[in-house]
Design a protein around this motif. Structure first.
Motif, PDB file in Angstrom:
ATOM      1  N   ASP A 171       0.589  -1.239  -0.102  1.00 26.08           N
ATOM      2  CA  ASP A 171       0.072  -0.056  -0.105  1.00 26.08           C
ATOM      3  C   ASP A 171       0.994   1.256  -0.092  1.00 26.08           C
ATOM      4  O   ASP A 171       0.580   2.368   0.665  1.00 26.08           O
ATOM      5  CB  ASP A 171      -0.936   0.057   1.198  1.00 26.08           C
ATOM      6  CG  ASP A 171      -1.891  -1.203   1.372  1.00 26.08           C
ATOM      7  OD1 ASP A 171      -2.453  -1.380   0.061  1.00 26.08           O
ATOM      8  OD2 ASP A 171      -2.148  -1.780   2.320  1.00 26.08           O
ATOM      9  N   GLY A 172       2.013   1.254  -0.489  1.00 26.04           N
ATOM     10  CA  GLY A 172       2.630   2.141  -0.729  1.00 26.04           C
ATOM     11  C   GLY A 172       3.001   3.138  -2.028  1.00 26.04           C
ATOM     12  O   GLY A 172       2.025   2.768  -2.907  1.00 26.04           O
ATOM     13  N   HIS A 173       3.874   3.938  -2.221  1.00 29.68           N
ATOM     14  CA  HIS A 173       3.984   4.561  -3.437  1.00 29.68           C
ATOM     15  C   HIS A 173       5.394   4.884  -3.881  1.00 29.68           C
ATOM     16  O   HIS A 173       6.155   4.785  -3.268  1.00 29.68           O
ATOM     17  CB  HIS A 173       3.511   6.104  -3.264  1.00 29.68           C
ATOM     18  CG  HIS A 173       3.433   6.922  -4.341  1.00 29.68           C
ATOM     19  ND1 HIS A 173       2.637   6.674  -5.455  1.00 29.68           N
ATOM     20  CD2 HIS A 173       3.938   8.131  -4.613  1.00 29.68           C
ATOM     21  CE1 HIS A 173       3.101   7.647  -6.544  1.00 29.68           C
ATOM     22  NE2 HIS A 173       3.955   8.652  -5.996  1.00 29.68           N
ATOM     23  N   LEU A 174       5.672   4.839  -5.068  1.00 29.22           N
ATOM     24  CA  LEU A 174       6.888   4.501  -5.798  1.00 29.22           C
ATOM     25  C   LEU A 174       7.175   5.728  -6.867  1.00 29.22           C
ATOM     26  O   LEU A 174       6.330   5.883  -7.717  1.00 29.22           O
ATOM     27  CB  LEU A 174       7.205   3.220  -6.233  1.00 29.22           C
ATOM     28  CG  LEU A 174       8.335   3.119  -7.227  1.00 29.22           C
ATOM     29  CD1 LEU A 174       9.621   3.158  -6.249  1.00 29.22           C
ATOM     30  CD2 LEU A 174       8.654   1.655  -7.823  1.00 29.22           C
ATOM     31  N   ILE A 175       8.036   6.588  -6.577  1.00 31.28           N
ATOM     32  CA  ILE A 175       8.664   7.788  -7.490  1.00 31.28           C
ATOM     33  C   ILE A 175      10.115   7.401  -8.153  1.00 31.28           C
ATOM     34  O   ILE A 175      10.850   6.919  -7.630  1.00 31.28           O
ATOM     35  CB  ILE A 175       8.402   8.952  -7.120  1.00 31.28           C
ATOM     36  CG1 ILE A 175       6.708   9.296  -6.550  1.00 31.28           C
ATOM     37  CG2 ILE A 175       8.759  10.165  -7.914  1.00 31.28           C
ATOM     38  CD1 ILE A 175       6.701  10.567  -5.889  1.00 31.28           C
ATOM     39  N   CYS A 176      10.087   7.711  -9.393  1.00 32.27           N
ATOM     40  CA  CYS A 176      11.402   7.536 -10.029  1.00 32.27           C
ATOM     41  C   CYS A 176      12.085   8.991 -10.659  1.00 32.27           C
ATOM     42  O   CYS A 176      10.976   9.626 -11.259  1.00 32.27           O
ATOM     43  CB  CYS A 176      11.627   6.603 -10.932  1.00 32.27           C
ATOM     44  SG  CYS A 176      13.051   6.566 -11.961  1.00 32.27           S
ATOM     45  N   TYR A 177      13.045   9.684 -10.175  1.00 31.35           N
ATOM     46  CA  TYR A 177      13.661  10.849 -10.568  1.00 31.35           C
ATOM     47  C   TYR A 177      14.710  10.494 -11.412  1.00 31.35           C
ATOM     48  O   TYR A 177      15.541   9.989 -10.677  1.00 31.35           O
ATOM     49  CB  TYR A 177      13.702  11.858  -9.347  1.00 31.35           C
ATOM     50  CG  TYR A 177      12.638  12.328  -8.734  1.00 31.35           C
ATOM     51  CD1 TYR A 177      11.764  13.266  -9.253  1.00 31.35           C
ATOM     52  CD2 TYR A 177      12.414  11.429  -7.473  1.00 31.35           C
ATOM     53  CE1 TYR A 177      10.547  13.673  -8.304  1.00 31.35           C
ATOM     54  CE2 TYR A 177      11.174  12.008  -6.824  1.00 31.35           C
ATOM     55  CZ  TYR A 177      10.556  13.013  -7.259  1.00 31.35           C
ATOM     56  OH  TYR A 177       9.274  13.319  -6.364  1.00 31.35           O
ATOM     57  N   SER A 178      14.826  11.053 -12.669  1.00 30.61           N
ATOM     58  CA  SER A 178      16.119  10.579 -13.439  1.00 30.61           C
ATOM     59  C   SER A 178      16.232  11.505 -14.498  1.00 30.61           C
ATOM     60  O   SER A 178      15.305  12.013 -15.076  1.00 30.61           O
ATOM     61  CB  SER A 178      15.893   9.226 -13.904  1.00 30.61           C
ATOM     62  OG  SER A 178      17.162   8.997 -14.298  1.00 30.61           O
ATOM     63  N   GLU A 179      17.752  11.888 -14.617  1.00 32.56           N
ATOM     64  CA  GLU A 179      17.768  12.580 -15.738  1.00 32.56           C
ATOM     65  C   GLU A 179      19.259  12.211 -16.487  1.00 32.56           C
ATOM     66  O   GLU A 179      19.943  11.623 -15.815  1.00 32.56           O
ATOM     67  CB  GLU A 179      18.120  14.163 -15.419  1.00 32.56           C
ATOM     68  CG  GLU A 179      17.039  14.877 -15.015  1.00 32.56           C
ATOM     69  CD  GLU A 179      17.188  16.321 -14.765  1.00 32.56           C
ATOM     70  OE1 GLU A 179      18.301  16.874 -15.380  1.00 32.56           O
ATOM     71  OE2 GLU A 179      16.583  17.234 -14.058  1.00 32.56           O
ATOM     72  N   VAL A 180      19.123  12.119 -17.818  1.00 40.48           N
ATOM     73  CA  VAL A 180      20.174  11.509 -18.430  1.00 40.48           C
ATOM     74  C   VAL A 180      21.710  12.386 -18.041  1.00 40.48           C
ATOM     75  O   VAL A 180      21.824  13.490 -18.021  1.00 40.48           O
ATOM     76  CB  VAL A 180      20.178  11.892 -20.030  1.00 40.48           C
ATOM     77  CG1 VAL A 180      21.396  11.314 -20.795  1.00 40.48           C
ATOM     78  CG2 VAL A 180      18.999  10.998 -20.503  1.00 40.48           C
ATOM     79  N   GLY A 181      22.483  11.556 -17.700  1.00 42.10           N
ATOM     80  CA  GLY A 181      23.733  12.099 -17.162  1.00 42.10           C
ATOM     81  C   GLY A 181      23.831  12.553 -15.704  1.00 42.10           C
ATOM     82  O   GLY A 181      25.092  12.727 -15.213  1.00 42.10           O
ATOM     83  N   GLU A 182      22.664  12.456 -15.218  1.00 40.62           N
ATOM     84  CA  GLU A 182      22.554  12.941 -13.782  1.00 40.62           C
ATOM     85  C   GLU A 182      22.277  11.992 -12.696  1.00 40.62           C
ATOM     86  O   GLU A 182      22.084  12.413 -11.488  1.00 40.62           O
ATOM     87  CB  GLU A 182      21.387  14.162 -13.627  1.00 40.62           C
ATOM     88  CG  GLU A 182      21.921  15.380 -14.640  1.00 40.62           C
ATOM     89  CD  GLU A 182      23.081  16.071 -14.390  1.00 40.62           C
ATOM     90  OE1 GLU A 182      23.430  16.118 -13.037  1.00 40.62           O
ATOM     91  OE2 GLU A 182      24.039  16.775 -15.325  1.00 40.62           O
ATOM     92  N   GLY A 183      22.187  10.919 -13.148  1.00 42.35           N
ATOM     93  CA  GLY A 183      21.848   9.567 -12.179  1.00 42.35           C
ATOM     94  C   GLY A 183      20.178   9.522 -11.922  1.00 42.35           C
ATOM     95  O   GLY A 183      19.455  10.141 -12.523  1.00 42.35           O
ATOM     96  N   THR A 184      19.865   8.556 -10.845  1.00 42.60           N
ATOM     97  CA  THR A 184      18.669   8.263 -10.930  1.00 42.60           C
ATOM     98  C   THR A 184      18.177   8.028  -9.095  1.00 42.60           C
ATOM     99  O   THR A 184      19.238   7.730  -8.700  1.00 42.60           O
ATOM    100  CB  THR A 184      18.205   6.863 -11.386  1.00 42.60           C
ATOM    101  OG1 THR A 184      18.590   6.878 -12.899  1.00 42.60           O
ATOM    102  CG2 THR A 184      16.746   6.526 -11.262  1.00 42.60           C
ATOM    103  N   SER A 185      17.056   8.366  -8.832  1.00 43.98           N
ATOM    104  CA  SER A 185      16.850   8.378  -7.554  1.00 43.98           C
ATOM    105  C   SER A 185      15.174   7.594  -7.366  1.00 43.98           C
ATOM    106  O   SER A 185      14.461   8.146  -8.074  1.00 43.98           O
ATOM    107  CB  SER A 185      16.463   9.623  -6.695  1.00 43.98           C
ATOM    108  OG  SER A 185      16.068   9.451  -5.486  1.00 43.98           O
ATOM    109  N   PHE A 186      15.212   6.502  -6.603  1.00 48.26           N
ATOM    110  CA  PHE A 186      13.772   6.050  -6.465  1.00 48.26           C
ATOM    111  C   PHE A 186      13.427   6.231  -5.001  1.00 48.26           C
ATOM    112  O   PHE A 186      14.218   5.883  -4.144  1.00 48.26           O
ATOM    113  CB  PHE A 186      13.871   4.321  -6.835  1.00 48.26           C
ATOM    114  CG  PHE A 186      14.138   3.954  -8.184  1.00 48.26           C
ATOM    115  CD1 PHE A 186      13.118   3.729  -8.979  1.00 48.26           C
ATOM    116  CD2 PHE A 186      15.359   3.736  -8.537  1.00 48.26           C
ATOM    117  CE1 PHE A 186      13.175   3.393 -10.316  1.00 48.26           C
ATOM    118  CE2 PHE A 186      15.536   3.386  -9.891  1.00 48.26           C
ATOM    119  CZ  PHE A 186      14.423   3.323 -10.698  1.00 48.26           C
ATOM    120  N   LYS A 187      12.261   6.618  -5.033  1.00 50.79           N
ATOM    121  CA  LYS A 187      11.800   6.883  -3.614  1.00 50.79           C
ATOM    122  C   LYS A 187      10.551   6.105  -3.191  1.00 50.79           C
ATOM    123  O   LYS A 187       9.646   6.019  -4.160  1.00 50.79           O
ATOM    124  CB  LYS A 187      11.401   8.568  -3.653  1.00 50.79           C
ATOM    125  CG  LYS A 187      12.479   9.490  -3.469  1.00 50.79           C
ATOM    126  CD  LYS A 187      12.233  10.740  -3.282  1.00 50.79           C
ATOM    127  CE  LYS A 187      13.306  11.588  -3.427  1.00 50.79           C
ATOM    128  NZ  LYS A 187      13.137  12.986  -2.881  1.00 50.79           N
TER     129      LYS A 187
END
Length: 647
Positions: free
Chosen positions: A473-489
Motif C-alpha cells: 500500500d505504498g507509493h513509488l516515484i522515480c526521478y532521473s535525468e540523462v547523465g545526472e543519475g537516478t533516485s527511486f523513492k
C-alpha cells in the motif's frame, strides 16, 4: 409614477446669498426636487460627507471656503466619484470655466441663473450619473468575475496586441499590468527562443474559427489547454480575440498515474495467470523428478541429470514467483519492521557483491517510524534497486540509501490517488549513474522491459519493485535525468514510533507419513497423479477428484473413511472455496489444506481464520508438502477420533 418625498431627487444648493437659495428652493421644488441648503463651502462639504445628494449646485465665490475647493473635497468623498456638481458664477471668463472643470465640476453655468433651464439640466445630469454608476458597477462586477477565473485570459486585437488581461494572466506573465497592455502574447507567454511553433491566435485570425490545443510551455513550466475564440462585430468583422489558457499539469500527472496503474494492473493480471499455469507445470516436473531420484544414487549419472532438471525447474519457479510479485498475487508475511535495520543488513551484503569502485552510503534518520512489511520482500526490493544502480554505473559512482519520516498532505495525495494523507516512511535509493530519458522512465516498471542485453537480466527487477510497493500500500516515484543519475523513492505507511518489535520463530518438524485416507482435489491431472504418488509413497490412502462438485460426491460416498482433504482453489465447475464452504456446513472440524499458485486472497483469508484450514503455495517441495499434511493431522485429529493407525 407620482413622485413622493422619498423618491424625489435631492439637490444641495450652496450659496452665501440667502435670496438665491430661497429662489432656488422654490423653483427646484416646483420642478420635482427636494432641496437642502448650505451657506458656504464648509457646510456643503460637511453635508456631502454624511449624506448622499443626487446633485450639488455650488457658487464659486463664497466666504471661508470657495466653490473650487469645496468641489474638490466633495469629489474626494468615497461614493461621490460620479456625483453631478454644477458650478454657478457671475464670472464668465475662460479661466474660471477651466478652473471649475479642473476642480471636478460636471457642468458650469453663469449667473443670473435660469432655474427652469437648470432644472432640466440637473435632471439630465442625474440620469447620466445614474447610468454612469450602473456602468461602473457593471464594469466592477465584470472585472471581479474576470479576475476570479483561474484560467489565464487575455483579450487581444486583430494584430495580437493585449488590450485586457485578468489577474491570472498578470501573475503568469510576471509583468505589471501597465507593461502587459499593448504587448503580444508571444512576448508574454511563449518560450524566449522563438515563441510558439504554430500560433493558435494567428490561426483563429486567419480562419475565423475557434481553436483548442494542448501546449507544453517551458518558460511557464507546465502543460496548458489553450482555447482561442474570435469576437465579431454586427457587420461580421473580426474585432477581438479571446485567448484562454488553463494549467492542466496536475490533471495530466493524475491521468498519467491512473493510466500507469491501469496498465500495470492489466499486465499484472496477465503475468499472474501465466505464472499460475506455469507453476502447475513446474509442480509436475519437480515432483516427478524427486520421485525419480529415489531410484538412483547421488553418484549415478542419471541422478545428476535429474538433479540438474530439478534445479532448472526451481529457477523457473523463481521467475514465476517474480511474476506473481508483479501481479501482487504472491503471499507476503508482513510484520512490524524498522527499515533502518533492514537497510543496514542489505548494505553489509552489498559490500561483498557490488564493484569496489561504487561507494556505498547509508543516510538513516534516527527514530524512524515502524512500518508493516514483509522483510524478505523489502530486502528483495532493495537488492533489485541496488542491482539496477550498479548497471547504471559501470565506471563507478555513489549508491546512497536514505530513510526519512514524512507527512503527505491532501494536496500531494490528490495527484497520487492511491495514497491517503498521513505519516509515511520514505526510503530512497539514489545513484550517480547514467540516468534515463523520459521514454525509458515511462516503461521501467513493465515486466520484461530492459535496456540491458538479454543475458544480463529478465527485465523483472523493477517490475518486482513496483509490485512489492503496491502490495505494501505504498507509493513509488522515480526521478532521473540523462547523465545526472537516478533516485527511486518508496513511501510506506507508518505504524508509529514503537521499536519493540516481536521476534519471529520457526519450528521444524520431522517428515512422517501415515495411513489416513486423503481426498485430493485438483483440476490438473498431472498434479493429481503426482501428489497421489507423493502421498502414497508416504503410506496414505488417496482418493482423487477433478473439481469441487466431484469432491463433494466422493466425500458423500466415503464420509466415514476420509480424514483429510487437499483442495486446489482454481478449478472449473466448482472452485475450492465454494467446495470448502459446502463441506463446512456438515463437517466444521474436518482438516482441509488449500493449495494454489496464487497468494492468499481476502476470500481465502476469511476461511483461514478457522483452525481446521491451512494454506500451501504451489509449487511445493515434497518434504514441505508432507510435513504440512502430517502436522495438520497430528494437531487437529485426536487419537480417539482417528479411523486409521498412523505409520
Amino acid at each position: 409614477m407620482i413622485p413622493t418625498p422619498e423618491n424625489k431627487p435631492l439637490v444641495l444648493v450652496a450659496d452665501d446669498d440667502i435670496t438665491i437659495r430661497m429662489i432656488a428652493r422654490e423653483c427646484l421644488e416646483e420642478s420635482g426636487f427636494r432641496v437642502e441648503e448650505a451657506q458656504d463651502g464648509h457646510e456643503a462639504v460637511e453635508f456631502c460627507t454624511h449624506n448622499q445628494p443626487d446633485a450639488v449646485m455650488l457658487d464659486v465665490l463664497m466666504p471661508g471656503m470657495g466653490g473650487y475647493e469645496s468641489c474638490r473635497r466633495i469629489r474626494a468623498v468615497p461614493g461621490n466619484e460620479n456625483l453631478p456638481i454644477l458650478m454657478m458664477t457671475a464670472l464668465d471668463d475662460v479661466a474660471s470655466i477651466e478652473a471649475a472643470y479642473a476642480a471636478g465640476a460636471t457642468e458650469f453655468t453663469g449667473k443670473p441663473v435660469n432655474w427652469t433651464i437648470e432644472a432640466h439640466r440637473l435632471t439630465s445630469m442625474i440620469r447620466a450619473a445614474e447610468t454612469a454608476k450602473e456602468i461602473y458597477i457593471s464594469k466592477q462586477e465584470w472585472e471581479r468575475t474576470f479576475n476570479a477565473l483561474d484560467e489565464i485570459i487575455t483579450i487581444q486585437t486583430v494584430d495580437r496586441k493585449v488590450v485586457q488581461a485578468n489577474a491570472a494572466a498578470i501573475a503568469a506573465s510576471r509583468t505589471p499590468m501597465e507593461s502587459v497592455i499593448g504587448k503580444s502574447c508571444d512576448e508574454l507567454f511563449c518560450d524566449p527562443l522563438g515563441g510558439c511553433a504554430t500560433c493558435p491566435v494567428q490561426e483563429v485570425i486567419d480562419s475565423g474559427e475557434k481553436k483548442v490545443v494542448e501546449r507544453v510551455s517551458e518558460c511557464m513550466e507546465g502543460t496548458f489547454l489553450v482555447s482561442v475564440f474570435p469576437v465579431f462585430d454586427d457587420a461580421g468583422n473580426l474585432m477581438r480575440i479571446i485567448h484562454m489558457a488553463k494549467d492542466i499539469t496536475e490533471r495530466q500527472q493524475l491521468e498519467d498515474e491512473v493510466r500507469r496503474a491501469q496498465k500495470m494492473d492489466a499486465v499484472g493480471t496477465l503475468a499472474g495467470g501465466l505464472a499460475h499455469d506455469f507453476n502447475n507445470l513446474l509442480q509436475v516436473i519437480i515432483g516427478y523428478t524427486e520421485l525419480a531420484t529415489i531410484k538412483f544414487k547421488p553418484e549415478d549419472t542419471v541422478y545428476q541429470y535429474l538433479s540438474a532438471v530439478k534445479e532448472a525447474a526451481w529457477r523457473g519457479n523463481e521467475i514465476t514467483r517474480q511474476l506473481l510479485t508483479v501481479s501482487r498475487k504472491t503471499d507476503s508475511r508482513k510484520q512490524p519492521l524498522i527499515l533502518n535495520e533492514l537497510v543496514r543488513n542489505v548494505s553489509k551484503l552489498l559490500e561483498y557483491t557490488i564493484p569496489k569502485m561504487i561507494f556505498l552510503q547509508a543516510e538513516l534518520t534516527d527514530d524512524i517510524w515502524a512500518v508493516n512489511a514483509d522483510p524478505s520482500q523489502l530486502e528483495q526490493m532493495l537488492m533489485n534497486l541496488a542491482v539496477n544502480a550498479k548497471h547504471a554505473m559501470p565506471e563507478g559512482g555513489s549508491l546512497i540509501f536514505h530513510t526519512r519520516n514524512v507527512e503527505l498532505d491532501a494536496k500531494y495525495c490528490k495527484v497520487h490517488p492511491e495514497l491517503k494523507p498521513g505519516n509515511y516512511v520514505m526510503l530512497s535509493v539514489t545513484d550517480t549513474g547514467c540516468g534515463m530519458n523520459q521514454e525509458t522512465q515511462a516503461r521501467i516498471f513493465e515486466p520484461f522491459f530492459t535496456t540491458r542485453a538479454a543475458e544480463d537480466g529478465t527485465g523483472l527487477g523493477l517490475a518486482m519493485v513496483y509490485g512489492i510497493v503496491q502490495e505494501h500500500d505504498g507509493h513509488l516515484i522515480c526521478y532521473s535525468e540523462v547523465g545526472e543519475g537516478t533516485s527511486f523513492k518508496v513511501y510506506l505507511p507508518a505504524l508509529g514510533t514503537d521499536t519493540r518489535l516481536p521476534e519471529s520463530t520457526t519450528e521444524g518438524r520431522t517428515v512422517a507419513g501415515g495411513r489416513e485416507m486423503i481426498l485430493l482435489v485438483d483440476d490438473e491431472p498431472r498434479i493429481r497423479h503426482l501428489a497421489k504418488k507423493l502421498l502414497a509413497n508416504a503410506g496414505y490412502q488417496v482418493l482423487l477428484a477433478g473439481h469441487g462438485q466431484e469432491a463433494l460426491e466422493i466425500y458423500a460416498e466415503n464420509r466415514a473413511d476420509i480424514d483429510f482433504i487437499i483442495l486446489d482453489l482454481n478449478m472449473p465447475v466448482m472452485g475450492g472455496l465454494e467446495c470448502l464452504d459446502t463441506l463446512r456446513l456438515k463437517e466444521p472440524e474436518l482438516p482441509v489444506l488449500l493449495a494454489s499458485g496464487f497468494a492468499r486472497t481476502d476470500e481465502s483469508e476469511k476461511r483461514l481464520n478457522n483452525r481446521y484450514t491451512d494454506y500451501i503455495n504451489k509449487p511445493y517441495h515434497e518434504k514441505e508438502f508432507l510435513t504440512k499434511v502430517r502436522s495438520m493431522l497430528d494437531d487437529l485429529v485426536s487419537p480417539q477420533s482417528r479411523k486409521h493407525t498412523t505409520a
